[in-house]
Write a protein that holds these residues in place. Structure first.
Motif: not given
Length: 167
Positions: A4-10, A28-33
């Protein structure tokens, strides 16, 4: 994947009033520094499993991501309602409810919240209710799991709301 929602890599996402329903695999995926999700009044529900009957997570945070949720609801997701994994991953909850996480098609898991592999969860009020396997579980490698003013009503309990740093 049907997320549904991806927040990644900064990337940074900031919401006030959002709903994700019937996504597939992980809602909901929130992944990466550097990845960060800040949300107020977020509802995540009824995430569908993959074709093999696995997954169906409400939220997956990892890889050093940061998540701050206020007044959020995770309901009727599958396998794991909220997953917080990975070194430097920090999730903060304020008035968050994780309700009725269902097991996978094979009958495994149904865990409301899992924390592990160097991650940290800060829980400032809310509740866990229902779920097949556990309310709040950690793998012993979690950096910090802390809860204040939280209610837990799980069928089976691996509930440790006062866990401190394990460095």
């Amino acid at each position: 994947n049907g997320h549904g929602l991806v927040v990644a890599d900064g990337a940074i996402a900031d919401f006030d009033g959002a709903s994700v329903a019937m996504a597939r695999n992980v809602a909901v995926v929130v992944d990466g520094a550097g990845a960060r999700l800040r949300a107020r009044r977020l509802a995540v529900s009824a995430t569908l499993a993959d074709p093999a009957g696995n997954l169906g997570y409400g939220l997956e945070a990892g890889g050093g991501a940061r998540v701050d949720l206020e007044r959020a609801l995770f309901a009727h997701n599958r396998d794991v309602g909220v997953s917080v994994l990975g070194a430097k991953t920090i999730v903060s909850f304020h008035d968050v409810a994780v309700l009725s996480t269902q097991p996978t098609q094979s009958g495994t898991c149904g865990r409301a919240v899992q924390v592990g592999i160097g991650a940290a969860l800060r829980w400032g009020g809310g509740r866990i209710e229902g779920g097949g396997q556990a309310g709040l579980g950690h793998d012993g490698q979690a950096r910090r799991v802390g809860a204040r003013e939280a209610a837990f009503a799980a069928r089976a309990a691996v509930v440790e709301p006062r866990q401190r740093d394990q460095r």
